[in-house]
Design a protein around this motif. Structure first.
Motif, short mmCIF file in Angstrom:
data_model
loop_
_atom_site.label_atom_id
_atom_site.label_comp_id
_atom_site.label_asym_id
_atom_site.label_seq_id
_atom_site.Cartn_x
_atom_site.Cartn_y
_atom_site.Cartn_z
N GLU A 1 0.79 -1.55 -0.06
CA GLU A 1 -0.07 0.29 0.27
C GLU A 1 0.68 0.91 0.01
O GLU A 1 -0.02 2.38 -0.78
CB GLU A 1 -0.72 0.39 0.88
CG GLU A 1 -2.16 1.20 0.82
CD GLU A 1 -2.86 1.37 2.02
OE1 GLU A 1 -3.70 1.99 2.67
OE2 GLU A 1 -2.79 0.55 2.90
N ALA A 2 1.64 1.38 0.67
CA ALA A 2 2.84 2.34 1.08
C ALA A 2 3.73 2.42 -0.27
O ALA A 2 3.71 3.36 -0.64
CB ALA A 2 3.77 2.57 2.37
N GLU A 3 3.76 1.26 -1.46
CA GLU A 3 4.53 1.59 -2.95
C GLU A 3 3.67 2.00 -3.51
O GLU A 3 3.80 2.87 -4.28
CB GLU A 3 4.96 -0.06 -2.59
CG GLU A 3 5.76 -0.58 -2.25
CD GLU A 3 6.45 -1.69 -2.76
OE1 GLU A 3 6.81 -1.82 -4.51
OE2 GLU A 3 7.99 -2.60 -2.25
N LEU A 4 1.91 1.69 -3.51
CA LEU A 4 1.86 2.23 -4.58
C LEU A 4 1.01 3.57 -3.92
O LEU A 4 1.58 4.82 -5.13
CB LEU A 4 -0.07 1.83 -4.55
CG LEU A 4 -1.56 2.07 -4.93
CD1 LEU A 4 -0.79 1.80 -6.87
CD2 LEU A 4 -2.62 1.68 -4.56
N TYR A 5 0.87 4.17 -3.22
CA TYR A 5 1.20 5.39 -2.87
C TYR A 5 2.45 6.56 -2.85
O TYR A 5 2.12 7.36 -4.05
CB TYR A 5 1.09 5.47 -1.43
CG TYR A 5 1.04 7.49 -0.45
CD1 TYR A 5 -0.02 7.98 -0.62
CD2 TYR A 5 2.02 7.54 -0.15
CE1 TYR A 5 0.31 9.62 -0.45
CE2 TYR A 5 2.71 8.72 0.33
CZ TYR A 5 1.76 9.77 -0.05
OH TYR A 5 2.01 10.81 0.40
N HIS A 6 3.68 6.23 -2.87
CA HIS A 6 4.53 6.49 -3.52
C HIS A 6 5.05 6.67 -4.86
O HIS A 6 5.07 8.23 -6.03
CB HIS A 6 5.80 5.94 -3.14
CG HIS A 6 6.48 6.08 -1.78
ND1 HIS A 6 6.78 7.28 -0.56
CD2 HIS A 6 6.06 4.81 -0.93
CE1 HIS A 6 6.38 7.37 0.34
NE2 HIS A 6 6.35 5.80 0.75
N ILE A 7 4.58 5.30 -5.96
CA ILE A 7 4.74 5.27 -7.11
C ILE A 7 3.50 6.35 -7.49
O ILE A 7 3.62 6.95 -8.79
CB ILE A 7 3.35 4.06 -7.56
CG1 ILE A 7 4.95 2.48 -7.24
CG2 ILE A 7 3.22 4.15 -9.31
CD1 ILE A 7 4.29 1.70 -7.77
N MET A 8 2.11 6.38 -6.72
CA MET A 8 1.30 8.02 -7.25
C MET A 8 1.96 9.04 -6.44
O MET A 8 1.70 10.44 -7.80
CB MET A 8 0.00 7.62 -6.41
CG MET A 8 -1.19 6.91 -7.24
SD MET A 8 -2.67 5.77 -6.83
CE MET A 8 -2.75 5.78 -5.19
N GLU A 9 2.38 9.67 -6.00
CA GLU A 9 3.19 10.29 -5.06
C GLU A 9 4.52 10.95 -6.53
O GLU A 9 4.29 12.05 -6.96
CB GLU A 9 3.85 10.34 -4.28
CG GLU A 9 2.93 10.80 -3.32
CD GLU A 9 1.86 12.09 -2.96
OE1 GLU A 9 2.87 13.18 -2.86
OE2 GLU A 9 0.80 12.53 -3.38
N ALA A 10 4.79 9.76 -7.21
CA ALA A 10 5.89 9.80 -8.26
C ALA A 10 5.83 10.14 -9.58
O ALA A 10 5.77 10.50 -10.15
CB ALA A 10 7.11 9.06 -8.14
#
Length: 276
Positions: free
Chosen positions: A59-68
């Protein structure tokens, strides 16, 4: 090459909207699928807590992918990532119906493990369903990257915006095309080479329904082409191989392509100069 050409490419690079690499995005998605279906990987967990931690990490990785992703700059990415993972139990339940449909419908399938591990249809469907869950949360770019990855691996092209019901069965699958505004009901079976496409293509039609509706309990055999946003294939219908359709079918229809067959009653040939 001219300095002008170098300058054009340089300016284009400066204007580029950043998106994480396709490899990073697809790697994340495959890890999610591998958590749901450990049949596809050798990785296991010793405790439930370890498993929970992996979901939290993804979930954290998805958040960071979208943030980037520049296109996600104005999105509530934390809320969207959390919403996606809250939807996983339902997504998993629907995927299990797809596995059942494939296993029950294919005499060659020896086990559900075999379906999960080896069937390109299930691989494409699982990435589509994951991408669709992101698409319905208005996540840009990433859903299309995921379905195009599945397309490159299987030859099955499903737009993430398409709406597909439970117990979806793709047999073989190579060459299947399912367009953006396509709606497919439950218990639908598609064979290889089926196209559910637009009757005509124009940019002005971008926000209209251009692709067919396929109702429940329909079988569409290989090579069939069904086009148009107003075209509806009624429930419990069968569309035969190589059929071309641009008009709706009522429920319980049977449509087949009738080839012209000519049988030669006498074959004359020459062998070593003698007529036989």
């Amino acid at each position: 090459m001219s300095e002008e050409f170098y300058g054009q490419i340089f300016i284009k690079q400066q204007k580029l909207e950043y998106v994480p690499s396709n490899r990073e995005i697809t790697r994340w998605a495959l890890r999610v699928i591998h958590l749901l279906y450990p049949e596809q990987t050798a990785k296991t967990f010793s405790t439930v807590e370890e498993l929970k931690s992996e979901f939290v990490l993804l979930e954290a990785e998805l958040y960071h992918i979208m943030e980037a992703t520049s296109a996600c700059a104005d999105c509530d990415n934390k809320k969207r990532a959390a919403g996606f993972f809250e939807s996983l139990p339902l997504l998993y339940q629907v995927l299990n119906t797809d596995i059942q449909a494939i296993f029950n419908g294919d005499p060659a399938a020896r086990s559900e493990f075999e379906v999960i591990r080896t069937y390109p249809g299930f691989f494409a469907i699982s990435l589509y369903r994951l991408a669709h869950a992101l698409y319905t949360r208005d996540v840009p770019l990433i859903p299309r990257i995921l379905t195009e990855y599945a397309h490159s691996k299987t030859g099955i092209d499903i737009h993430p915006a398409a709406v597909i019901g439970d117990y979806f069965y793709i047999d073989h699958g190579t060459g299947i095309v399912i367009g953006e505004s396509c709606t497919i009901g439950a218990h639908v079976k598609l064979y290889q080479g089926v196209t559910l496409g637009a009757l005509s293509v124009d940019k002005s039609m971008a926000f209209t329904k251009r692709h067919p509706t396929v109702e429940n309990n329909v079988v569409i055999y290989s090579g069939a082409t069904i086009l148009g946003g107003e075209t509806v294939i009624g429930s419990n219908s069968v569309v035969g191989g190589n059929v071309w359709l641009t008009k709706s079918l009522p429920p319980n229809s049977r449509v087949y392509h009738t080839p012209s067959i000519r049988i030669l009653k006498k074959l004359t040939r020459r062998i070593f100069g003698e007529q036989k």
